[in-house]
Design an enzyme around this catalytic site. Structure first.
Site, PDB file in Angstrom:
ATOM      1  N   GLY A  47     107.494  16.644  23.299  1.00 32.32           N
ATOM      2  CA  GLY A  47     106.367  17.058  24.146  1.00 32.32           C
ATOM      3  C   GLY A  47     106.507  18.548  24.440  1.00 32.32           C
ATOM      4  N   ASP A  75     104.841  17.145  19.437  1.00 29.79           N
ATOM      5  CA  ASP A  75     103.809  17.024  20.484  1.00 29.79           C
ATOM      6  C   ASP A  75     102.648  16.221  19.899  1.00 29.79           C
ATOM      7  OD1 ASP A  75     101.857  17.608  22.697  1.00 29.79           O
ATOM      8  OD2 ASP A  75     103.458  18.948  23.328  1.00 29.79           O
ATOM      9  N   PHE A  92     105.297  10.175  22.040  1.00 32.84           N
ATOM     10  CA  PHE A  92     106.589   9.732  22.576  1.00 32.84           C
ATOM     11  C   PHE A  92     106.566   8.317  23.165  1.00 32.84           C
ATOM     12  CE2 PHE A  92     105.658  13.309  25.843  1.00 32.84           C
ATOM     13  CZ  PHE A  92     104.914  12.492  26.685  1.00 32.84           C
ATOM     14  N   ARG A 122     111.022  19.167  28.667  1.00 27.83           N
ATOM     15  CA  ARG A 122     110.743  20.076  29.790  1.00 27.83           C
ATOM     16  C   ARG A 122     109.370  19.763  30.365  1.00 27.83           C
ATOM     17  NH1 ARG A 122     109.658  26.492  29.693  1.00 27.83           N
ATOM     18  NH2 ARG A 122     107.670  25.734  28.923  1.00 27.83           N
ATOM     19  N   HIS A 165     107.616  14.591  34.732  1.00 23.27           N
ATOM     20  CA  HIS A 165     106.852  14.713  35.986  1.00 23.27           C
ATOM     21  C   HIS A 165     105.358  14.392  35.788  1.00 23.27           C
ATOM     22  CE1 HIS A 165     105.518  19.257  35.875  1.00 23.27           C
ATOM     23  NE2 HIS A 165     105.270  18.650  34.737  1.00 23.27           N
TER      24      HIS A 165
HETATM   25  C1  LIG Z   1     103.375  19.772  31.028  1.00 21.17           C
HETATM   26  S1  LIG Z   1     103.345  19.909  29.295  1.00 21.17           S
HETATM   27  C2  LIG Z   1     104.941  20.597  28.956  1.00 21.17           C
HETATM   28  C3  LIG Z   1     105.010  21.231  27.619  1.00 21.17           C
HETATM   29  C4  LIG Z   1     106.358  21.861  27.248  1.00 21.17           C
HETATM   30  N1  LIG Z   1     107.432  20.916  27.277  1.00 21.17           N
HETATM   31  C5  LIG Z   1     106.635  23.027  28.156  1.00 21.17           C
HETATM   32  O1  LIG Z   1     107.426  22.883  29.081  1.00 21.17           O
HETATM   33  O2  LIG Z   1     106.046  24.090  27.938  1.00 21.17           O
HETATM   34  C6  LIG Z   1     103.521  18.225  28.726  1.00 21.17           C
HETATM   35  C7  LIG Z   1     103.393  18.079  27.225  1.00 21.17           C
HETATM   36  O3  LIG Z   1     103.487  16.682  26.888  1.00 21.17           O
HETATM   37  C8  LIG Z   1     102.614  16.458  25.781  1.00 21.17           C
HETATM   38  N2  LIG Z   1     102.271  15.026  25.681  1.00 21.17           N
HETATM   39  C9  LIG Z   1     101.488  14.287  26.497  1.00 21.17           C
HETATM   40  N3  LIG Z   1     101.420  13.021  26.080  1.00 21.17           N
HETATM   41  C10 LIG Z   1     102.216  12.952  24.974  1.00 21.17           C
HETATM   42  C11 LIG Z   1     102.563  11.891  24.083  1.00 21.17           C
HETATM   43  N4  LIG Z   1     102.098  10.662  24.271  1.00 21.17           N
HETATM   44  N5  LIG Z   1     103.399  12.174  23.058  1.00 21.17           N
HETATM   45  C12 LIG Z   1     103.868  13.440  22.870  1.00 21.17           C
HETATM   46  N6  LIG Z   1     103.588  14.481  23.687  1.00 21.17           N
HETATM   47  C13 LIG Z   1     102.751  14.240  24.720  1.00 21.17           C
HETATM   48  C14 LIG Z   1     101.408  17.314  26.106  1.00 21.17           C
HETATM   49  O4  LIG Z   1     100.600  17.548  24.982  1.00 21.17           O
HETATM   50  C15 LIG Z   1     102.069  18.569  26.670  1.00 21.17           C
HETATM   51  O5  LIG Z   1     102.294  19.539  25.683  1.00 21.17           O
END
Ligand SMILES: C[S@@+](CC[C@H](N)C(=O)[O-])C[C@H]1O[C@@H](n2cnc3c(N)ncnc32)[C@H](O)[C@@H]1O
Length: 333
Positions: free
Chosen positions: A172, A197, A219, A234, A238
């Site tokens: 992610g 992602d 995920f 990261r 949350h």
């Molecule tokens: C708050 S962002 C954090 C992104 C990155 N880790 C950062 O800290 O810059 C959460 C991330 O989770 C990804 N995400 C949400 N649902 C997901 C899924 N089912 N599988 C993979 N990634 C996912 C979103 O696309 C997003 O990029």
């Protein structure tokens, strides 16, 4: 308006970062009277300084606001402001939380779909969101490998090598800012770097970062990369309520090698008492956006223990209440 009209950009680009309202009007093709009124507000908010009558100079905030990440953040607010504006209506519809429905969030109450779905449908906003995520953590002290002591002693002797060896999976990871930075610091280490992602995030990436494998992966499905040294999350947990965090972890534990793999959670870790304002606000933000929360170490312990994992160390960021939780497969699982 100041950013969209290019007024702040023109100020930053001008000689000595100083310009009159007339110069800013010419540069932005905006009527001078409007420039004066907008700049009056901007200066009163300390976004820039008024040196003399209708003469302005950029300051640190001006320079920050014209960065792509901050522009992305301001545009991203088109999605967020309607949610906060309707928060009271949403809470009232749930009798202020007394009618429990874990699928309800204020975000869905307003947009009729999850945030991830909105981002899927609006590639421009996906890009703004990713730019903002990148901006939030661009500062040196927030780099995970500076805060995680084990990184200092990583060496080719202690790491697996060969075509299947993976050093780090950023799960992610959006645009993988932490992975990219880590790779820059550690070109001598063996093992691949994998960024995962959702497909729309991968598609929004203009150019995949050098040396990083960018892969679409949900995920909530089994983790395909086995036995990586680090699985890094990261600001992911949350976004999800407890039962969904457990589901994410259940999908990763079978991929972990208990002798080699470490799972890292890089997020707010709230103190048991007297949390800072910033953390408390972030927590409420998670509540209305996702029906999730910022958590204490005790809450994280409770979650990871449900899938046979344990927290072996906590490394605070030092600048705020964010920390890295080092998580391993529990010894007596
Ligand atoms: C708050 S962002 C954090 C992104 C990155 N880790 C950062 O800290 O810059 C959460 C991330 O989770 C990804 N995400 C949400 N649902 C997901 C899924 N089912 N599988 C993979 N990634 C996912 C979103 O696309 C997003 O990029």
């Amino acid at each position: 308006m100041l950013v969209e009209l290019g007024i702040l950009g023109a100020l930053v680009a001008s000689k000595d970062q100083t310009a009159s309202s007339q110069q800013l009007a010419e540069a932005s093709k905006c009527e001078e009277g409007v420039v004066v009124r907008l700049m009056r507000l901007a200066c009163s908010l300390c976004f820039c300084d008024e040196l003399d009558e209708q003469t302005y100079r950029a300051n640190e905030l001006t320079i920050m606001l014209v960065r792509p990440g901050w522009q992305g953040a301001m545009r991203w607010m088109d999605i967020i402001y309607p949610v906060t504006a309707n928060l009271r209506g949403f809470l009232s519809s749930t009798d202020f939380g007394r009618v429990p429905d874990p699928s309800d969030t204020a975000f869905e109450y307003v947009h009729k779909k999850t945030m991830w779905r909105v981002l899927e449908e609006k590639p421009d906003q996906r890009r703004n969101f990713d730019l903002w995520m990148h901006e939030r953590k661009r500062h040196e002290e927030t780099l995970w490998h500076r805060r995680y002591p084990a990184c200092a002693s990583l060496s080719p002797d202690t790491l697996r090598s060969g075509p299947d060896a993976v050093l780090m999976v950023d799960v992610g990871g959006a645009n993988g800012s932490q992975l990219v930075n880590f790779r820059k610091q550690t070109p001598h280490l063996p093992g691949r770097y994998v960024l995962q992602d959702l497909p729309e995030s991968v598609a929004a990436m203009v150019q995949p970062p050098e040396g990083i494998e960018v892969v679409a992966h949900d995920f909530f499905t089994p983790q395909p990369v086995k036995g990586a040294r680090f699985y890094y999350f990261r600001n992911v947990f949350h976004n999800w309520p407890d039962h969904k965090c457990v589901e994410i972890l259940r999908n990763i534990v079978p991929a972990m090698d208990p002798e080699y793999s470490t799972l890292l959670i890089d997020d707010y870790v709230l103190p048991d008492k007297n949390a800072q304002l910033r953390s408390a606000i972030a927590d409420i933000h998670m509540m209305y956006m996702f029906n999730s929360s910022e958590r204490t170490e005790r809450q994280y312990k409770e979650i990871v223990s449900q899938v046979g994992l344990e927290i072996v160390a906590v490394y605070p960021a030092g600048v705020n209440e964010e920390a890295i939780l080092e998580v391993r497969v529990a010894v007596n699982k």
